[in-house]
Write a protein that holds these residues in place. Structure first.
Motif, PDB file in Angstrom:
ATOM      1  N   SER A 131      23.315  43.262 -49.553  1.00  0.00           N
ATOM      2  CA  SER A 131      22.046  43.627 -48.936  1.00  0.00           C
ATOM      3  C   SER A 131      21.891  45.133 -48.937  1.00  0.00           C
ATOM      4  O   SER A 131      22.831  45.871 -48.614  1.00  0.00           O
ATOM      5  CB  SER A 131      22.005  43.101 -47.498  1.00  0.00           C
ATOM      6  N   ARG A 163      19.160  47.790 -47.402  1.00  0.00           N
ATOM      7  CA  ARG A 163      17.933  48.028 -46.642  1.00  0.00           C
ATOM      8  C   ARG A 163      17.631  49.519 -46.663  1.00  0.00           C
ATOM      9  O   ARG A 163      18.498  50.341 -46.337  1.00  0.00           O
ATOM     10  CB  ARG A 163      18.086  47.542 -45.197  1.00  0.00           C
ATOM     11  N   GLU A 192      14.223  45.324 -47.149  1.00  0.00           N
ATOM     12  CA  GLU A 192      15.221  44.863 -48.097  1.00  0.00           C
ATOM     13  C   GLU A 192      14.683  45.204 -49.489  1.00  0.00           C
ATOM     14  O   GLU A 192      13.650  44.657 -49.901  1.00  0.00           O
ATOM     15  CB  GLU A 192      15.416  43.346 -47.933  1.00  0.00           C
ATOM     16  N   TYR A 251      13.221  34.863 -49.410  1.00  0.00           N
ATOM     17  CA  TYR A 251      13.012  36.226 -49.883  1.00  0.00           C
ATOM     18  C   TYR A 251      12.226  36.183 -51.182  1.00  0.00           C
ATOM     19  O   TYR A 251      12.712  35.676 -52.186  1.00  0.00           O
ATOM     20  CB  TYR A 251      14.348  36.948 -50.073  1.00  0.00           C
TER      21      TYR A 251
END
Lengths: 302, 280
Positions: free
Chosen positions: B79, B81, B86, B96
């Protein structure tokens, strides 16, 4: 070559002798004699009537043919340029179907003789007697008789324009690919969408590569229009041929047509030189608003 | 301005504990070119106002990681961010969804990027380069954008060269224009990808000076660099990359004085040897 005297061992200036290039003089003389003899044979030929050449040079039908040739060349080139950019962008698209279609288009139009394409468009009525443009499943729309739409003029414009688009697409593609990928990355990093990046950053730079060959395409187009005579497009060659079919003065009218083609090519070459001086260097700049013309204005005294 | 960042424990970041959303937060980021694994699970964080420098041997993935931060390279695992999003995906209806080109463009507006090879728009003058983003991306009126662009050029000391084309400028000047171009978008985060590596040695300092000024004003910056002295002096944090992972991370002075890992020690000594060869 040196002409200034050299100071010799005695301390006084000694002149430098001229080299005599006997080989050059001889080959120039032989070439001139052969070329002059060939021209002489044609010029003094008793079967060639120069009076007729002068008579037909400004004949009304010849002049209207010159005008039609210019019209077809300009319109076909414009069609070819617009469609060529579209095909090039499709060819470079990530969408595999669009890219394959563009490749197919290029292959088809480069793979068939332009003469065949001209005759095809002229005879479109055999396949589609009527051209219909309507909203599907309704009766609302327009209808034309194909033979009335596909005159010699329109089929010439379509045939030559679609053909040029295939060649021009490859020129545009080369131009786009020659722009450094770093320019694209910088455009993306600023927050541009792919379309904006193409329009604002990549295409203006690709113009430098695209414009010089475009001039050649137009000059070549001026003469390719002579093929239009097979579909009777009333261009220079068609009209000249119709005159010589009537009076049998074939050579005289071919000379008349050639003189006009040479004049048009000379003018186009001059314009091409100016175009290249303007855009071929890095004199392309962007101004916001005012359409494409304002976008590619030459920089004023920068 | 220095919330403790412990890369060894992803998520254990005091900035988050004190309620400040980090500008960048990576956990287990993976990326590969075909079969070649470039990033092997990168953990990383930057709090607002911090200057974070990334060092490491070439091919260690530091530049790729930087490019992931504004979506120039795709994140394929873990991940990442950035600015609260994201990167590359938005959570909608329990899934997502990948971003459209428009969403990528909107995201990148808030992130400035400076490239190793400058990448100034070759058909634009320095001024037009700086005005380009506000005009074409933000839709600012041309005259307003140009006067703002002039202010940004003044800030990097290049107002006198506003009408020159990139090829008429030195490398150091080009890079300063590139920084001004990024700043003209008022970014919340600045990414620098080896900004001085393509410069002649005598031109490096003028670019580093501009970056120091930015850092002093509190700009959040991530800098991939080989300039150890800059990292020590300006950086809040130093991260050492090797083989697609973060080997260690700490305060620049501590990390440079007492590297915990053999890999870091080897890299630092090879960089210092090079430096000494250049400056005997």
């Amino acid at each position: 070559m040196r002409t200034e005297p050299i100071t010799g061992p005695s301390g006084t200036p000694v002149p430098v002798a001229r080299t005599l290039h006997w080989g050059r003089w001889l080959s120039a003389a032989v070439a001139l004699v052969i070329a002059g003899w060939l021209v002489y044979l044609v010029v003094v030929n008793p079967r060639l009537d120069w009076g007729k050449v002068a008579e037909y040079l400004f004949n009304e039908r010849i002049l209207s043919g010159v005008w039609v040739t210019i019209e077809i060349s300009v319109l076909a080139t414009a069609l070819g340029l617009v469609l060529g950019v579209l095909v090039a962008v499709m060819r470079l698209a990530h969408n595999p179907v669009l890219s394959a279609l563009a490749s197919g288009y290029i292959w088809f139009f480069r793979g068939t003789p332009v003469l065949v394409q001209l005759i095809f468009w002229y005879n479109l009525a055999f396949l589609f007697p009527e051209l219909v443009l309507k909203i599907p499943f309704t009766m609302i729309g327009l209808k034309w008789d194909t033979n009335q739409v596909m005159t010699g003029f329109t089929s010439a414009m379509l045939g030559l324009g679609l053909n040029l688009a295939a060649y021009f697409a490859e020129t545009v593609r080369a131009g786009i690919q020659a722009v450094d990928h770093g320019q694209t990355e910088a455009a993306y990093a600023l927050g541009m969408t792919p379309a904006k990046r193409m329009r604002v950053i990549v295409l203006p730079q690709a113009l430098r590569i695209i414009i010089p060959p475009t001039g050649n395409e137009f000059i070549s187009m001026l003469k390719t229009t002579s093929l239009v005579y097979v579909v009777a497009g009333h261009d220079l060659m068609t009209n000249a041929s119709q005159i010589y079919k009537a009076n049998n003065r074939i050579m005289e009218l071919l000379i008349v047509a050639s003189l006009w083609y040479m004049l048009m090519t000379a003018v186009a070459t001059f314009l091409q030189g100016r175009l290249e001086r303007r855009f071929g260097s890095d004199a392309v700049r962007l101004v916001r608003g005012g359409g494409l013309a304002a976008r590619i204005l030459p920089k004023a005294a920068a | 301005m220095n919330p403790g960042v412990e890369s060894a424990e992803p998520g254990g970041q005091s900035g988050a504990a004190s309620g400040i959303e980090p500008v960048v937060r990576a956990s287990g980021v993976r990326m590969s070119y075909g079969d070649v694994q470039v990033l092997n699970g990168v953990d990383f964080a930057v709090a607002p106002g911090e200057v974070s420098c990334l060092i490491g041997p070439s091919g260690s993935g530091k530049s790729t990681f930087l490019r992931c931060m504004n979506g120039l390279e795709p994140v394929l695992g873990g991940s990442l961010r950035v600015l609260g999003e994201e990167v590359g995906h938005t959570l909608r209806d329990g899934r997502y969804r990948p971003w459209t080109p428009k969403e990528f463009a909107a995201f990148r507006r808030n992130i400035g990027m400076v490239f190793q090879r400058f990448n100034l728009f070759a058909h634009h003058s320095a001024l037009e380069n700086v005005a380009c983003g506000p005009v074409h991306v933000l839709g600012a009126p041309a005259d307003r954008a140009r006067s703002l662009a002039m202010e940004h050029l003044e800030r990097v000391g290049l107002a006198a060269h506003a009408h020159k084309r990139p090829h008429q400028l030195s490398g150091g000047q080009q890079q300063r224009v590139a920084i001004a171009r990024a700043l003209a978008m008022n970014p919340e985060l600045m990414l620098f990808d080896e900004p001085t590596s393509a410069l002649d040695p005598e031109l490096v300092d003028e670019v580093l000076e501009v970056m120091k000024g930015l850092a002093a004003e509190g700009m959040t910056m991530v800098v991939v660099t080989h300039e150890i002295a800059f990292a020590r002096e300006v950086g809040d944090w130093l991260t050492f990359f090797a083989d697609g992972v973060v080997v260690e991370r700490g305060r620049p002075r501590e990390l440079l004085a007492n590297p915990a890992h053999e890999r870091t020690r080897a890299f630092l000594s090879s960089v210092r040897n090079q430096k000494e060869r250049q400056e005997p």
